[in-house]
Design an enzyme around this catalytic site. Sequence first.
Site, PDB file in Angstrom:
ATOM      1  N   LYS A  28       0.859  -1.184   0.000  1.00  0.00           N
ATOM      2  CA  LYS A  28       0.000   0.000   0.000  1.00  0.00           C
ATOM      3  C   LYS A  28       0.896   1.235   0.000  1.00  0.00           C
ATOM      4  CE  LYS A  28      -3.746   1.659   3.119  1.00  0.00           C
ATOM      5  NZ  LYS A  28      -4.519   1.257   4.314  1.00  0.00           N
ATOM      6  N   SER A  80      -9.536   1.355   3.569  1.00  0.00           N
ATOM      7  CA  SER A  80      -8.737   2.172   2.680  1.00  0.00           C
ATOM      8  C   SER A  80      -7.762   1.380   1.807  1.00  0.00           C
ATOM      9  CB  SER A  80      -7.949   3.202   3.491  1.00  0.00           C
ATOM     10  OG  SER A  80      -7.045   2.551   4.365  1.00  0.00           O
ATOM     11  N   SER A  97      -9.345  -1.342   7.545  1.00  0.00           N
ATOM     12  CA  SER A  97      -8.854  -1.136   6.175  1.00  0.00           C
ATOM     13  C   SER A  97      -8.163  -2.312   5.512  1.00  0.00           C
ATOM     14  CB  SER A  97      -7.911   0.057   6.134  1.00  0.00           C
ATOM     15  OG  SER A  97      -8.679   1.217   6.114  1.00  0.00           O
TER      16      SER A  97
HETATM   17  N1  GLN Z   1     -12.837   3.481   7.591  1.00  0.00           N
HETATM   18  C1  GLN Z   1     -12.065   3.739   8.761  1.00  0.00           C
HETATM   19  C2  GLN Z   1     -11.635   5.189   8.777  1.00  0.00           C
HETATM   20  O1  GLN Z   1     -11.963   5.869   7.877  1.00  0.00           O
HETATM   21  C3  GLN Z   1     -10.887   2.839   8.846  1.00  0.00           C
HETATM   22  C4  GLN Z   1      -9.756   3.197   7.960  1.00  0.00           C
HETATM   23  C5  GLN Z   1      -8.539   2.377   8.199  1.00  0.00           C
HETATM   24  O2  GLN Z   1      -8.597   1.294   8.779  1.00  0.00           O
HETATM   25  N2  GLN Z   1      -7.407   2.919   7.790  1.00  0.00           N
HETATM   26  O3  GLN Z   1     -11.001   5.656   9.662  1.00  0.00           O
END
Ligand code: GLN
Length: 485
Positions: free
Chosen positions: A78, A153, A177
């Site tokens: 990532k 994400s 994510s």
């Molecule tokens: N959807 C969650 C957020 O927006 C988790 C994102 C993540 O795990 N990086 O914070």
Amino acid sequence: MNQLWHLTLCEAAKGLAEGRFGALDLVLACLERLKQTEPSIKACLTVLEEESLAYARSLDEKGRDPQKPLWGLPVTVKDVFCLLGAPTTAGSKILENYRPAFEATVVERLKAAGAVIIAKTNLDEFAMGSSTEFSAYGPTCNPWNLERVPGGSSGGAAASIAAGQSLAAMGTDTGGSIRQPAALCGCVGLKPTYGRVSRYGVVAYGSSLDQAGPLARSAADCALMLSAVAGPDGRDSTCSMRKIDDYLNLCPLKASDLVLGLPEELWSADFAPQVANVLEQAKKILTSAGVTLKSVKMPNLRFSVAAYYILAAAEASTNLARYDGVRYGYREAGKEDLNDLYFSSRTKALGPEVRRRILLGTFVLSSGYYDAYYRKAAQVRRLIANDYYKALKDCNFLLAPVSSIPPWPFGAFTADPLTLYQLDMMTLPLNLAGGPGLSLPAGLGADGLPVGLQLMGRAFEEAELLNAGMFFERLLPPIGWPPLN
Ligand code: GLN
């Protein structure tokens, strides 16, 4: 085109060990598949084509090194992992031209294990989001339906595996994510225990929640990745000193040994019918195989979305203060006043969701509101962690859905951030508690889209969790490949 991109990571490792093909054959297969699918998927921000071909060639020339468990295997990371010689954008315009002068421990360990990193994948800006729509470089499409989000994400990572571009990926999970995009794209995703994998060289979002982990095509593939990257790191003081377990040689399980707790607070959510059907079917498969399922109460989970969005925003507001237009990253030209420089650089180069979270985080940390919000949320976090601890006393694992709805059409929630936050309900409590979680494909819904299930275990018991994952994988229906050319 050779079809080696179809293999799982473990199958590919075996093929290399048996000399059925070389590192270059495998890397070429993935890069060709990437070129073919990338125009419709858009999973990658940087493709390291020349570097990975040259590296694969050099591996083949030197010959296979049995000490290197990922020797010759094409993977992606990532775009929050710092990698020398390539940009690290975190999906943000503010880091568009940033090239780190150091490398993440995860990247170093992947390379040391012989992996070939072929690309850096797309994500929501600074990993804030659940759909990859908040990337400053445009969204990634779900290989199962190009009009739908891949989750987020780590949406680029999941989509790239589902499309056959790479065999495995490293992502990060702050509130879901890794597990949620894995579920929405039909992959397997592991969020290790907080502190199991080093955060050194990983662009920070919520430092007390962030954890790096693998996405792949099977639980055994995740085990192979985890054993290469996990373990103590002197450069990250929050990384656990505990030695890692053996994730690869596990004793076979019996269904009658398994008692799974189903948190009532998660199973009582409103599910889309196509998701509910797959989940019910999966529960039936497990019970008829002899696994015991029992309902457990975790009353504080209902506060987890509120607590998470206070704590994650607070930590984000602090972590993102370094992007000030002065030290590195985007700088607005022609500003003479320092405040004006900060203000205009940050306004211009940070997206609306990131700015919303910085404002929220700054607010909950401000004097007068700290006690009412930040401190309260930190106390609630402890209660949630206690709920996990208690629930996992009488059962081996917890079983929960990953998402209450299937992958949604682009734009469905962009004007409604609170609904988007609520959709994280199934995944983020685990980050607040710190334990490990594994998301597995449970089947395809009537709409042909993948549905995931997650298993959650006790802290640092990744070996047990992966073992159970491998056991369930054999019971659950295989979902096959997305209908993609
Ligand atoms: N959807 C969650 C957020 O927006 C988790 C994102 C993540 O795990 N990086 O914070």
